[in-house]
Motif scaffolding. Structure first.
Motif, PDB file in Angstrom:
ATOM      1  N   THR A  31       0.865  -1.183   0.000  1.00  0.00           N
ATOM      2  CA  THR A  31       0.000   0.000   0.000  1.00  0.00           C
ATOM      3  C   THR A  31       0.900   1.230   0.000  1.00  0.00           C
ATOM      4  OG1 THR A  31      -1.647  -1.199   1.300  1.00  0.00           O
ATOM      5  CG2 THR A  31      -1.849   1.203   1.230  1.00  0.00           C
ATOM      6  N   VAL A  32       0.666   2.131  -0.949  1.00  0.00           N
ATOM      7  CA  VAL A  32       1.508   3.325  -1.082  1.00  0.00           C
ATOM      8  C   VAL A  32       0.620   4.546  -1.250  1.00  0.00           C
ATOM      9  CG1 VAL A  32       3.282   4.463  -2.451  1.00  0.00           C
ATOM     10  CG2 VAL A  32       3.353   1.993  -2.164  1.00  0.00           C
ATOM     11  N   GLU A  33       0.967   5.599  -0.511  1.00  0.00           N
ATOM     12  CA  GLU A  33       0.284   6.881  -0.642  1.00  0.00           C
ATOM     13  C   GLU A  33       1.307   7.977  -0.368  1.00  0.00           C
ATOM     14  OE1 GLU A  33      -3.945   8.891   0.612  1.00  0.00           O
ATOM     15  OE2 GLU A  33      -3.221   7.190   1.763  1.00  0.00           O
ATOM     16  N   ALA A  34       1.342   8.975  -1.221  1.00  0.00           N
ATOM     17  CA  ALA A  34       2.268  10.106  -1.071  1.00  0.00           C
ATOM     18  C   ALA A  34       3.723   9.632  -0.962  1.00  0.00           C
ATOM     19  CB  ALA A  34       1.879  10.965   0.128  1.00  0.00           C
ATOM     20  N   GLY A  35       4.084   8.600  -1.741  1.00  0.00           N
ATOM     21  CA  GLY A  35       5.472   8.174  -1.817  1.00  0.00           C
ATOM     22  C   GLY A  35       5.945   7.202  -0.757  1.00  0.00           C
ATOM     23  N   ALA A  36       5.074   6.864   0.206  1.00  0.00           N
ATOM     24  CA  ALA A  36       5.465   5.942   1.266  1.00  0.00           C
ATOM     25  C   ALA A  36       4.293   5.027   1.592  1.00  0.00           C
ATOM     26  CB  ALA A  36       5.893   6.713   2.509  1.00  0.00           C
ATOM     27  N   GLY A  37       4.600   3.932   2.276  1.00  0.00           N
ATOM     28  CA  GLY A  37       3.517   3.017   2.621  1.00  0.00           C
ATOM     29  C   GLY A  37       4.018   1.809   3.382  1.00  0.00           C
ATOM     30  N   THR A  38       3.315   0.685   3.179  1.00  0.00           N
ATOM     31  CA  THR A  38       3.612  -0.516   3.951  1.00  0.00           C
ATOM     32  C   THR A  38       3.624  -1.760   3.068  1.00  0.00           C
ATOM     33  OG1 THR A  38       1.269  -0.874   4.444  1.00  0.00           O
ATOM     34  CG2 THR A  38       2.534   0.393   6.059  1.00  0.00           C
ATOM     35  N   LEU A  39       4.308  -2.760   3.583  1.00  0.00           N
ATOM     36  CA  LEU A  39       4.264  -4.116   3.052  1.00  0.00           C
ATOM     37  C   LEU A  39       3.692  -4.975   4.159  1.00  0.00           C
ATOM     38  CD1 LEU A  39       4.979  -6.509   1.165  1.00  0.00           C
ATOM     39  CD2 LEU A  39       7.284  -6.441   2.153  1.00  0.00           C
ATOM     40  N   ALA A  40       2.578  -5.631   3.874  1.00  0.00           N
ATOM     41  CA  ALA A  40       1.932  -6.494   4.863  1.00  0.00           C
ATOM     42  C   ALA A  40       1.796  -7.903   4.295  1.00  0.00           C
ATOM     43  CB  ALA A  40       0.552  -5.936   5.226  1.00  0.00           C
ATOM     44  N   ILE A  41       1.743  -8.881   5.194  1.00  0.00           N
ATOM     45  CA  ILE A  41       1.496 -10.270   4.798  1.00  0.00           C
ATOM     46  C   ILE A  41       0.374 -10.808   5.667  1.00  0.00           C
ATOM     47  CG2 ILE A  41       3.848 -10.710   4.003  1.00  0.00           C
ATOM     48  CD1 ILE A  41       4.315 -12.194   6.701  1.00  0.00           C
ATOM     49  N   ASP A  42      -0.227 -11.918   5.244  1.00  0.00           N
ATOM     50  CA  ASP A  42      -1.191 -12.580   6.105  1.00  0.00           C
ATOM     51  C   ASP A  42      -0.474 -13.012   7.374  1.00  0.00           C
ATOM     52  OD1 ASP A  42      -3.181 -12.263   4.263  1.00  0.00           O
ATOM     53  OD2 ASP A  42      -3.508 -14.397   3.908  1.00  0.00           O
ATOM     54  N   PHE A  43      -1.156 -12.906   8.497  1.00  0.00           N
ATOM     55  CA  PHE A  43      -0.560 -13.306   9.771  1.00  0.00           C
ATOM     56  C   PHE A  43      -0.191 -14.780   9.697  1.00  0.00           C
ATOM     57  CE2 PHE A  43      -0.570 -14.657  14.204  1.00  0.00           C
ATOM     58  CZ  PHE A  43       0.246 -13.683  14.755  1.00  0.00           C
ATOM     59  N   PRO A  44       1.099 -15.107   9.876  1.00  0.00           N
ATOM     60  CA  PRO A  44       1.550 -16.472   9.594  1.00  0.00           C
ATOM     61  C   PRO A  44       1.064 -17.554  10.539  1.00  0.00           C
ATOM     62  CG  PRO A  44       3.417 -14.949   9.820  1.00  0.00           C
ATOM     63  CD  PRO A  44       2.182 -14.212  10.182  1.00  0.00           C
ATOM     64  N   TRP A  45       0.717 -17.194  11.767  1.00  0.00           N
ATOM     65  CA  TRP A  45       0.385 -18.240  12.736  1.00  0.00           C
ATOM     66  C   TRP A  45      -1.027 -18.110  13.277  1.00  0.00           C
ATOM     67  CZ3 TRP A  45       5.127 -15.767  12.528  1.00  0.00           C
ATOM     68  CH2 TRP A  45       6.157 -16.562  12.037  1.00  0.00           C
ATOM     69  N   ALA A  46      -1.948 -17.695  12.419  1.00  0.00           N
ATOM     70  CA  ALA A  46      -3.348 -17.580  12.837  1.00  0.00           C
ATOM     71  C   ALA A  46      -3.886 -18.980  13.115  1.00  0.00           C
ATOM     72  CB  ALA A  46      -4.175 -16.893  11.760  1.00  0.00           C
ATOM     73  N   SER A  47      -4.424 -19.171  14.303  1.00  0.00           N
ATOM     74  CA  SER A  47      -4.914 -20.507  14.655  1.00  0.00           C
ATOM     75  C   SER A  47      -6.427 -20.553  14.790  1.00  0.00           C
ATOM     76  CB  SER A  47      -4.262 -20.978  15.961  1.00  0.00           C
ATOM     77  OG  SER A  47      -4.566 -20.064  16.996  1.00  0.00           O
ATOM     78  N   THR A  48      -7.042 -19.427  14.999  1.00  0.00           N
ATOM     79  CA  THR A  48      -8.489 -19.433  15.234  1.00  0.00           C
ATOM     80  C   THR A  48      -9.272 -18.727  14.152  1.00  0.00           C
ATOM     81  OG1 THR A  48      -8.285 -17.442  16.568  1.00  0.00           O
ATOM     82  CG2 THR A  48      -8.181 -19.560  17.733  1.00  0.00           C
ATOM     83  N   GLY A  49      -8.664 -18.461  13.035  1.00  0.00           N
ATOM     84  CA  GLY A  49      -9.370 -17.778  11.962  1.00  0.00           C
ATOM     85  C   GLY A  49      -8.562 -16.615  11.459  1.00  0.00           C
ATOM     86  N   PRO A  50      -9.155 -15.827  10.579  1.00  0.00           N
ATOM     87  CA  PRO A  50      -8.422 -14.720   9.967  1.00  0.00           C
ATOM     88  C   PRO A  50      -7.948 -13.705  11.011  1.00  0.00           C
ATOM     89  CG  PRO A  50     -10.528 -15.078   8.874  1.00  0.00           C
ATOM     90  CD  PRO A  50     -10.506 -15.952  10.094  1.00  0.00           C
ATOM     91  N   GLU A  51      -6.746 -13.274  10.832  1.00  0.00           N
ATOM     92  CA  GLU A  51      -6.149 -12.228  11.659  1.00  0.00           C
ATOM     93  C   GLU A  51      -5.912 -11.018  10.752  1.00  0.00           C
ATOM     94  OE1 GLU A  51      -5.019 -12.216  14.916  1.00  0.00           O
ATOM     95  OE2 GLU A  51      -5.714 -14.247  15.355  1.00  0.00           O
ATOM     96  N   PRO A  52      -5.789  -9.834  11.320  1.00  0.00           N
ATOM     97  CA  PRO A  52      -5.447  -8.691  10.471  1.00  0.00           C
ATOM     98  C   PRO A  52      -4.068  -8.900   9.846  1.00  0.00           C
ATOM     99  CG  PRO A  52      -5.736  -8.018  12.773  1.00  0.00           C
ATOM    100  CD  PRO A  52      -5.935  -9.496  12.708  1.00  0.00           C
ATOM    101  N   PRO A  53      -3.834  -8.319   8.680  1.00  0.00           N
ATOM    102  CA  PRO A  53      -2.511  -8.450   8.057  1.00  0.00           C
ATOM    103  C   PRO A  53      -1.423  -7.936   8.995  1.00  0.00           C
ATOM    104  CG  PRO A  53      -4.061  -7.459   6.541  1.00  0.00           C
ATOM    105  CD  PRO A  53      -4.748  -7.526   7.877  1.00  0.00           C
ATOM    106  N   LEU A  54      -0.253  -8.518   8.862  1.00  0.00           N
ATOM    107  CA  LEU A  54       0.902  -8.148   9.667  1.00  0.00           C
ATOM    108  C   LEU A  54       1.769  -7.206   8.837  1.00  0.00           C
ATOM    109  CD1 LEU A  54       2.408  -8.849  12.361  1.00  0.00           C
ATOM    110  CD2 LEU A  54       3.616 -10.605  11.042  1.00  0.00           C
ATOM    111  N   GLU A  55       1.892  -5.956   9.261  1.00  0.00           N
ATOM    112  CA  GLU A  55       2.716  -4.983   8.539  1.00  0.00           C
ATOM    113  C   GLU A  55       4.167  -5.233   8.902  1.00  0.00           C
ATOM    114  OE1 GLU A  55       1.260  -0.993   9.095  1.00  0.00           O
ATOM    115  OE2 GLU A  55      -0.521  -1.422   7.891  1.00  0.00           O
ATOM    116  N   ILE A  56       4.897  -5.860   7.972  1.00  0.00           N
ATOM    117  CA  ILE A  56       6.267  -6.261   8.264  1.00  0.00           C
ATOM    118  C   ILE A  56       7.306  -5.217   7.858  1.00  0.00           C
ATOM    119  CG2 ILE A  56       5.723  -8.705   8.200  1.00  0.00           C
ATOM    120  CD1 ILE A  56       7.114  -8.796   5.413  1.00  0.00           C
ATOM    121  N   ALA A  57       6.909  -4.260   7.025  1.00  0.00           N
ATOM    122  CA  ALA A  57       7.891  -3.281   6.559  1.00  0.00           C
ATOM    123  C   ALA A  57       7.213  -1.998   6.106  1.00  0.00           C
ATOM    124  CB  ALA A  57       8.702  -3.862   5.399  1.00  0.00           C
TER     125      ALA A  57
END
Length: 150
Positions: free
Chosen positions: A78-104
């Motif tokens: 996700t990028v806005e005004a030249g900067a943003g984030t890199l997110a991945i699906d939460f790797p160890w979700a055990s009970t269902g969907p978790e919010p994305p993990l912003e790793i960078a």
């Protein structure tokens, strides 16, 4: 369209040097000679000011008899005004969907190469440092690209 990222060249060399080191790609993601790539789409509702690229697939780095297990699943840039984030699906979700993990965080580079929608510098967040463990928050990783080239 693809999100292409080599993560960190020294990490890939380290994994490759292990007797049981391996990279695996699933659900459309691909292992390239010096990087990984995930097929992605641009969110249709986003305007030019805010760009969101959502990928499918997963790349997993493995080694050390299972002690190294690093899944990079369904990255979103996700990028806005030249900067943003890199997110991945939460790797160890055990009970269902978790919010994305912003790793960078990502910072756009001025001139993407031919066939590239964007090129970005990548720095780990606190969550990214926890995921990678070997690198602190703020660590520069390899550049990330969104390409239209197949």
């Amino acid at each position: 369209m693809w999100i292409e990222w080599s993560v960190k060249a020294s990490l890939l060399r380290y994994v490759a040097s292990m007797s049981d080191g391996a990279y695996e790609a699933f659900d459309g993601a691909e292992i390239r000679p010096a990087s990984f790539r995930w097929p992605c789409v641009a969110d249709p509702g986003e305007g030019r000011a805010r760009q969101v690229f959502r990928a499918r697939g997963s790349v997993v780095l493995r080694g050390h008899g299972g002690l190294l297990y690093l899944p990079l699943t369904r990255p979103t840039v996700t990028v806005e005004a030249g900067a943003g984030t890199l997110a991945i699906d939460f790797p160890w979700a055990s009970t269902g969907p978790e919010p994305p993990l912003e790793i960078a965080t990502v910072s756009l580079l001025p001139d993407p190469g031919e066939g590239e929608r964007l090129a970005a510098a990548v720095q780990l967040t606190e969550d990214g440092a926890e995921l990678f463990r070997a690198y602190p928050a703020g660590e520069s990783m390899d550049h990330l690209f969104v390409t239209a080239v197949s």
